[in-house]
Design an enzyme around this catalytic site. Structure first.
Site, PDB file in Angstrom:
ATOM      1  N   CYS A   2      -1.487   6.114   7.644  1.00  0.00           N
ATOM      2  CA  CYS A   2      -0.436   6.575   7.164  1.00  0.00           C
ATOM      3  C   CYS A   2      -0.832   7.831   6.122  1.00  0.00           C
ATOM      4  CB  CYS A   2       0.384   5.653   6.191  1.00  0.00           C
ATOM      5  SG  CYS A   2       0.569   4.039   6.962  1.00  0.00           S
ATOM      6  N   GLY A  77      -3.882   3.223   4.324  1.00  0.00           N
ATOM      7  CA  GLY A  77      -5.296   2.657   4.494  1.00  0.00           C
ATOM      8  C   GLY A  77      -5.125   1.438   5.254  1.00  0.00           C
TER       9      GLY A  77
END
EC number: 6.3.5.4
Length: 634
Positions: A2, A77
């Protein structure tokens, strides 16, 4: 995978930045093309873009708020051990509504505050807002695999995964000339500095806690290197090899978990071949991807990649490129960069990521092995300097000869002369000066000479020295090569190598996972003596020896070749008008006022001479900066 962005306002004036939060989130759409989300409460706003890696329920969308409504997270992450952490939280009475690592991080913060970070195995940058306390917690992973930028003034603190998000939030576009001077030396800008005054990179292994107007910065992780413990390491070399195979196998298995197509980069070198060999233990018919260079056979390693692919029966794809293919993507790369970054190999990484993304969403890589285990030519040079001896002294003694002979990366002899000159300079330097010299394309003096007199006056000399001193703080006169590797992990790895892979992969919505940077592997690497990593005959010794039974013998019978984009050819051909008539023209340089016209003319003269040396890399740094300046500053 993201991208995140956000606002934490201190005053009513700071709250005005919240209106730009949607634009800031849209600016990083390539990091998360599948969905987006926003959270705004009082003076805090969190923005999020999502690239779907796991099959998440709707409750897995972000920003995510806990049941009480007190805590909200925006997370970028992957946490590879989140299932284990989740189970322990369930046993303590926590209730979960999704199968996401995001929710696990949120609950860990609720349960333990800021002390949970060391439990995470993965890479990340995230923000957690506490509504009751009106505080913000920002954290970045151990090695700097995921970026996190911060800007602060009297009214607000802004953060984002990329500079373009901060620009959308309205940060002042004030050039940091000290950073520019460092960029002209290294071709990238090491943290915490950025190209803009007031914008900082959160350092790897650090967090920020903001409450009121107070910002607390803390290092939560430091590579556990203790030279005294290394000296006492009594394990045999054979035991060390077995342990490396075990740890790297576990790290690779963790990084294969996903509900989307997973593959691996396979360059034909040792590192990526090791990762592929281990990955096929857990994933049959693994997808592997290589780039071939039809016009540059010296750099083409696809035949070695094919040997590994055949041995492990992978679904192997070779993207065969010609120089025209590379040239066609130059401007895509230049347009994506929101901070000057002139590692030209980014072009090859961009194309590899673009082509890989057509068949996979996640790719494993061999990144990090060279920095941990001494795999670069500069490491062999450092080893030889420290060993001394007749050959090293002889090269240093001929320094005057190397200075007058023609030097060029484009011929074997010219490249050798170039290397001998750099080595002889290193023999005459201390460890800090030698490291900086070998990491640079230009000396500080030469970099300053490129700037106009007005620009030179804007360089903070004391600031530049402090930044350099901080980056080289692990190097000591009595230390060994492990200190050089430690410095690589603090400077080159996060701000050049990992930054390059992150930017170019995220530009194409591809997630890259390097098993060598698993915290258990990193800890093990820095428990080893230098003798396990390098000797007079072999770089990256333990990696090569430990995995020799698994790899084709042909991989060991050739020198390491790093790919180089054919910049010199282009500058003397297709890109010459860009140099002569546009970005580096006398008229543009004069009007811009940043660079010295005469110094740039001298660089161009050297570029077209019979002894170009490394000048093409310096010209590329100028072109990248000028393109960036025209897009973001003019």
């Amino acid at each position: 995978m993201c991208g995140i962005t956000g606002v934490f306002a201190f005053t009513d004036a700071g709250r005005s930045a919240l209106a730009a939060l949607p634009a800031s989130t849209d600016a990083i759409v390539s990091r998360g093309p599948d969905s987006q989300g926003h959270f705004i409460y009082d003076g805090c706003g969190l923005g999020f873009r999502r690239l779907a890696i796991l099959d998440l329920s709707a409750d897995g969308n972000q920003p995510m708020t806990d049941d009480s409504g007190r805590y909200t997270i925006a997370f970028n992450g992957e946490i590879f051990n989140f299932q284990e952490l989740r189970q322990k939280l369930v046993e303590k009475g926590h209730t979960f509504h999704s199968q996401t690592d995001t929710e696990v991080i949120l609950h860990l913060y609720m349960a333990e505050g800021r002390n949970f970070l060391k439990k995470l195995n993965g890479f990340f940058a995230f923000a957690i807002y506490d509504k009751e306390e009106d505080s913000l917690f920002l954290a970045r992973d151990r090695m700097g695999e995921k970026p996190l930028l911060v800007y602060r003034d009297e009214d607000k603190l802004l953060f984002a995964s990329e500079m373009k998000s901060l620009l959308a939030l309205g940060i002042p576009r004030k050039l940091d000339y000290t950073s520019l001077n460092q960029y002209l030396q290294l071709n990238y800008i090491p943290g915490p500095a950025t190209i803009f005054k007031g914008v900082k990179k959160v350092l790897p292994g650090h967090y920020l806690f903001i409450k009121g107007k107070k910002v607390v910065r803390k290092q939560w992780y430091k590579i556990p290197y203790d030279p005294k413990k290394v000296e006492k390491n009594k394990t045999t070399y054979e035991q060390q090899q077995a342990k490396l195979v075990e740890l790297l196998d576990e790290a690779t298995a963790r990084r294969l978990v996903a509900d989307v197509p997973v593959g691996a980069f396979l360059s034909g070198g040792i590192d990526s071949s090791v990762v592929v060999a281990l990955a096929t233990r857990h994933t049959p018919h693994l997808n592997t991807f290589s780039i071939g260079f039809a016009d540059e056979p010296f750099f083409d390693e696809t035949k070695y990649a094919k040997l590994v692919a055949e041995r492990y029966k992978t679904n192997h794809t070779v993207f065969s490129l010609r120089n025209q293919d590379l040239y066609d993507h130059i401007f895509d790369v230049l347009n994506y960069l929101d901070e000057p970054f002139a590692d030209s190999s980014a072009l090859a990484v961009y194309i590899l990521s673009k082509r890989t993304r057509e068949k996979a969403t996640v790719a494993l890589s061999g990144d990090g092995a060279d920095e941990l285990f001494a795999g670069y030519n500069k490491h062999m040079g450092e080893f030889q300097v420290r060993q001394g001896g007749f050959k090293a002294e002889a090269v240093a003694g001929l320094d005057m000869l190397w200075s007058v002979l023609p030097k060029s990366r484009n011929s074997f002899l010219g490249n050798k002369v170039r290397q001998f000159q750099r080595f002889s300079r290193g023999m005459l330097s201390g460890p800090k000066d030698r490291y900086w010299d070998w990491a640079s394309f230009a000396s500080e003096k030469d970099a300053r000479a490129l700037l106009s007199p007005a620009a030179r006056r804007k360089i903070g000399k004391k600031l530049a020295e402090r930044r350099r001193r901080d980056l080289l703080g692990d190097l000591h006169a009595g230390g060994d090569l492990n200190e050089v590797l430690l410095t690589d992990t603090r400077m080159v790895l996060p701000y050049d190598m990992l930054a390059k892979v992150d930017m170019m992969s995220m530009a194409n919505s591809l997630e890259v996972r390097p098993p060598f940077l698993d915290p258990n592997v990193v800890r093990f690497a820095f428990s080893l003596p230098v003798s396990s990593k390098i000797d007079a005959n072999m770089k990256k010794k333990i990696v090569q020896d430990a995995f020799r039974p698994m790899l084709p013998e042909e991989l060991y019978k050739r020198p390491k070749k790093g790919f180089e984009v054919p910049l010199l050819k282009w500058f003397r051909g297709e890109l010459r008008p860009l140099i002569e008539d546009d970005l580096l023209s006398d008229g543009f340089i004069e009007a811009q006022g940043i660079f010295d016209v005469g110094a740039v003319q001298q660089l161009k003269k050297q570029l077209f001479s019979s002894s170009p040396g490394d000048v093409h890399a310096r010209i590329w740094a100028l072109i990248v900066f000028q393109w960036w300046w025209k897009k973001w500053m003019a």
